[in-house]
Motif scaffolding. Structure first.
Motif, PDB file in Angstrom:
ATOM      1  N   LEU A   1       0.852  -1.260  -0.019  1.00  0.00           N
ATOM      2  CA  LEU A   1       0.061  -0.070  -0.056  1.00  0.00           C
ATOM      3  C   LEU A   1       0.775   1.349  -0.022  1.00  0.00           C
ATOM      4  O   LEU A   1       0.302   2.201  -0.692  1.00  0.00           O
ATOM      5  CB  LEU A   1      -0.932   0.117   1.146  1.00  0.00           C
ATOM      6  CG  LEU A   1      -1.990  -0.985   1.095  1.00  0.00           C
ATOM      7  CD1 LEU A   1      -2.857  -1.147   2.567  1.00  0.00           C
ATOM      8  CD2 LEU A   1      -2.989  -0.651   0.064  1.00  0.00           C
TER       9      LEU A   1
ATOM     10  N   PRO B   1       3.874   0.730  -3.680  1.00  0.00           N
ATOM     11  CA  PRO B   1       3.317  -0.210  -4.609  1.00  0.00           C
ATOM     12  C   PRO B   1       4.471  -0.887  -5.769  1.00  0.00           C
ATOM     13  O   PRO B   1       4.477  -1.938  -5.954  1.00  0.00           O
ATOM     14  CB  PRO B   1       2.298   0.318  -5.368  1.00  0.00           C
ATOM     15  CG  PRO B   1       2.139   1.754  -4.656  1.00  0.00           C
ATOM     16  CD  PRO B   1       3.070   1.917  -3.924  1.00  0.00           C
TER      17      PRO B   1
ATOM     18  N   GLU C   1       3.053   3.670 -13.293  1.00  0.00           N
ATOM     19  CA  GLU C   1       1.879   3.092 -13.055  1.00  0.00           C
ATOM     20  C   GLU C   1       0.998   3.102 -14.188  1.00  0.00           C
ATOM     21  O   GLU C   1       1.128   4.244 -14.929  1.00  0.00           O
ATOM     22  CB  GLU C   1       1.087   3.968 -11.909  1.00  0.00           C
ATOM     23  CG  GLU C   1      -0.121   3.437 -11.709  1.00  0.00           C
ATOM     24  CD  GLU C   1      -0.475   2.828 -10.464  1.00  0.00           C
ATOM     25  OE1 GLU C   1      -1.706   2.691  -9.815  1.00  0.00           O
ATOM     26  OE2 GLU C   1       0.661   2.858  -9.422  1.00  0.00           O
TER      27      GLU C   1
ATOM     28  N   VAL D   1      -2.072   3.614 -16.743  1.00  0.00           N
ATOM     29  CA  VAL D   1      -3.187   4.278 -16.380  1.00  0.00           C
ATOM     30  C   VAL D   1      -4.288   3.603 -17.232  1.00  0.00           C
ATOM     31  O   VAL D   1      -4.244   2.830 -17.870  1.00  0.00           O
ATOM     32  CB  VAL D   1      -3.343   5.842 -16.993  1.00  0.00           C
ATOM     33  CG1 VAL D   1      -2.692   6.737 -16.040  1.00  0.00           C
ATOM     34  CG2 VAL D   1      -2.332   5.797 -18.268  1.00  0.00           C
TER      35      VAL D   1
END
Lengths: 303, 342
Positions: free
Chosen positions: A285, A288, A301, A303
């Motif tokens: 959490l 990551p 990350e 999208v």
């Protein structure tokens, strides 16, 4: 002093280090295949299990240790190559979820074959039991296997660093792990790189099988299953996308589990998996991308 | 459009009905397999609500099945039986017992509440992180239920829970799960969530909160999973081991084999795998197939089911149904057949 206060002794610490070392090797085995195939190999533990059964088989028939170890390597490598041909390659283009569940299915399958073949009670593999004897170093008793496992793991990791850093196939593997399609366009042979990664990962599984059977001589169908689950968690914890963070993650979770398992009182240590996985979830959490990755290295990350 | 929607609801319900009908026609021992298959349908449909619609993998749903089973099992066990099986139970739980239907409702509520607690932090993750984190939830739940004897039987088995999940209850339960899943999929929430599955960036761009939509689905599917757990504990004596590694794997494989992105796929997968599994379980005790005696060695079942799953996943990664709902177009070949019959 401090160690005694925590209910620990040097043996616990050495065991924790050696467990961490073994888990680090498994983490590399999983991380290498993930690097080139983007496939989380849940069946890795069953490779180790197959190797352990080979050792037990050799012990059963009274064969010398060296033959047993050779058989272990032969079985694990054959199985690795088979899995690669039959399962991994056809699955390459599919979504990570399908790949993960497919290797889950393979793990399940291999485990039930072992159950059918060898029965639920397990086989003994005690050909290297002498390594469980303690050796005294400056007044502290430490089991030999802890030292052997740590040294062997360190040697393997060093060899791996040389392989990846100094050889052509190592360079290709790193390139493929970075960006498979670009590497392919630049002339890296996909098939050869995958085979190399699978083979190296198989060699590591065989080594892990030898060392785990010393610590747990009873080989059952779910041999190394718990270890694989923990290592997988460790790999994700460290950072799946890079080999070094993944290895560190494997070491960390092995070390933590060995240390807490030895140090916690019994009524607490039964909740050890809860503590470990709560820690894993917390890390996921908060970071990551992985615990041991630098800011810039983290996978962007999607999208 | 309305006809298509009706087909999407009625086709899975029809399968559940056929399974129930088969259950009434066969012997009592075979009936158990049918009931089990129907409970599996409920679990897999619960998985579908989250995994199918969001595209995020979760190994953790069996935790919700487990807490549902615990809630229903602990409270519906007769008060006089409790001390023998659960000697360390908290007094509030020890001195009360509730009936069958309230226990199922409670199982659903507990499952949903637990899913909310888990989902609030975890729904921020996706991909492998989500897979491992939900696996962690499974590990923690298993570990805690196994050793915390204040809230349940610990390592003991839930014997003495009234075995109310017969064919009728299992069929109604499976049908209920299908209806809830269908209603959710047709609702605003279901549509928004599947939009995030198809293209998260585009969904965000039109103002959909991926986090919130996933959380809604997670809680709903947690509730359904808890409900299925209630059905399960009323079917057979459950313990922590029976809700650990095998069931998560089996149910997840059922979903993927059927085709994760459709309700039709979830039901087909659950029934197909359960069918193969029960057939082999019977064959291990010795049966006759087309007049030929068939007697497989014990343990063949898991090997064959494992191989079956691996094969389907390798050869048809989108599942048997391709992850699509049943449509009239797919039924058209059947119409040709009926014409020929005339």
């Amino acid at each position: 002093m401090t160690l005694a206060f925590l209910g620990m002794n040097w043996q616990t610490l050495a065991d924790a280090v050696s467990l961490g070392a073994i888990y680090a090797l498994m983490a590399v085995g999983i991380g290498l295949v993930f690097g080139v195939l983007r496939l989380v190999n849940f069946a890795y533990g069953q490779l180790v299990m197959a190797g352990a059964y080979a050792l037990a088989f050799a012990y059963d028939h009274g064969w010398p240790v060296s033959v047993g170890i050779l058989l272990c390597f032969a079985v694990v490598l054959t199985l690795s190559l088979l899995l690669d041909r039959i399962v991994f390659r056809p699955l390459r283009a599919h979504s990570p979820a399908v790949m993960l569940v497919a290797t889950f299915a393979i793990a399940f399958l291999l485990q039930s074959i072992a159950l059918l073949w060898f029965g639920p009670l397990g086989k003994i593999s005690a050909s290297l039991a002498a390594l469980n004897q303690p050796v005294t170093i400056s007044g502290v008793d430490i089991r030999k296997i802890a030292i052997v496992a740590t040294a062997l793991a360190a040697a393997c990791l060093l060899a791996l660093v040389l392989l990846l850093g100094r050889t052509r196939v190592g360079l290709h593997m790193r390139a493929a792990a970075m960006d498979f399609r670009t590497a392919e366009l630049l002339g890296v042979r996909a098939g050869r790189v995958i085979t190399a990664a699978v083979l190296v990962s198989g060699v590591l599984a065989a080594i892990v099988a030898v060392m785990l059977t010393v610590q747990t001589p009873l080989v059952t169908p779910d041999f190394a299953l718990r270890d694989t689950i923990l290592v997988l968690a460790g790999v994700v914890l460290g950072g799946m996308n890079r080999l070094v963070p993944a290895t560190l993650g494997g070491f960390a979770i092995g070390f933590a589990s060995g240390l807490l398992g030895g140090a916690l009182p019994t009524n607490w240590s039964q909740y050890l998996p809860s503590f470990l996985f709560a820690a894993v979830i917390l890390v996921l959490l908060v970071r990551p991308g992985g615990l041991f990755t630098r800011e810039g290295q983290r996978a962007a990350e999607r999208v | 459009m309305r006809r298509t929607a009706a087909l999407q609801l009625l086709a899975p319900l029809f399968l559940v009905g056929v399974a129930a009908l088969i259950g009434t026609l066969v012997s009592t021992s075979t009936e158990t397999y049918v009931i089990n298959a129907l409970v599996n349908v409920a679990i897999v449909v619960a998985l579908y609500v989250f995994i199918g619609n969001s595209g995020v993998l979760s190994f953790g749903h069996i935790s919700f099945v487990a807490v549902g089973a615990w809630a229903a099992g602990v409270l519906s066990m007769p008060v006089q039986e409790k001390p023998a099986i659960m000697p360390h139970l908290a007094s509030l739980l020890r001195d009360h017992a509730i009936g069958n239907v309230p226990s199922l409702a409670l199982a659903a509520a507990v499952g949903a509440a637990y899913a909310l607690v888990i989902g609030l932090p975890l729904m921020r993750l996706s991909g492998l992180g989500a897979g491992i984190a939900t696996f962690g939830v499974l590990e923690i739940t298993h570990n805690v239920l196994r050793y915390w004897e204040t809230i349940g039987p610990g390592l003991n088995t839930f014997s003495a829970v009234p075995e109310t999940t017969g064919l009728l209850q299992a069929s109604i339960g499976a049908a209920l799960a299908v209806i809830v899943a269908f209603a959710y999929r047709r609702s605003r929430f279901g549509r928004l969530l599947s939009a995030t599955r198809e293209d998260a960036a585009a969904a965000r761009a039109v103002g959909v909160s991926v986090y919130r939509q996933r959380l809604v689905a997670f809680v709903l599917s947690g509730g359904l999973a808890g409900f299925a757990g209630g059905l399960y504990v009323h079917l057979l004596p459950v313990n922590t081991e029976s809700l650990y590694l095998d069931i998560p794997f089996l149910t997840l494989a059922m979903l993927l084999i059927g085709g994760a992105t459709s309700l039709w796929g979830a039901v087909v997968g659950a029934l197909a795998v359960s069918g193969v599994d029960s057939f082999l379980a019977e064959a291990e005790t010795g049966i006759h197939v087309f007049g030929q005696p068939l007697n497989l060695p014990a343990g063949t079942r898991i090997v064959v089911v494992g191989a079956f799953m691996a094969l389907v996943l390798i050869l048809r990664p989108a599942g048997l149904t391709g992850g699509r709902e049943l449509s009239f177009r797919q039924l058209r070949p059947l119409r040709v057949l009926t014409k020929f019959a005339k």
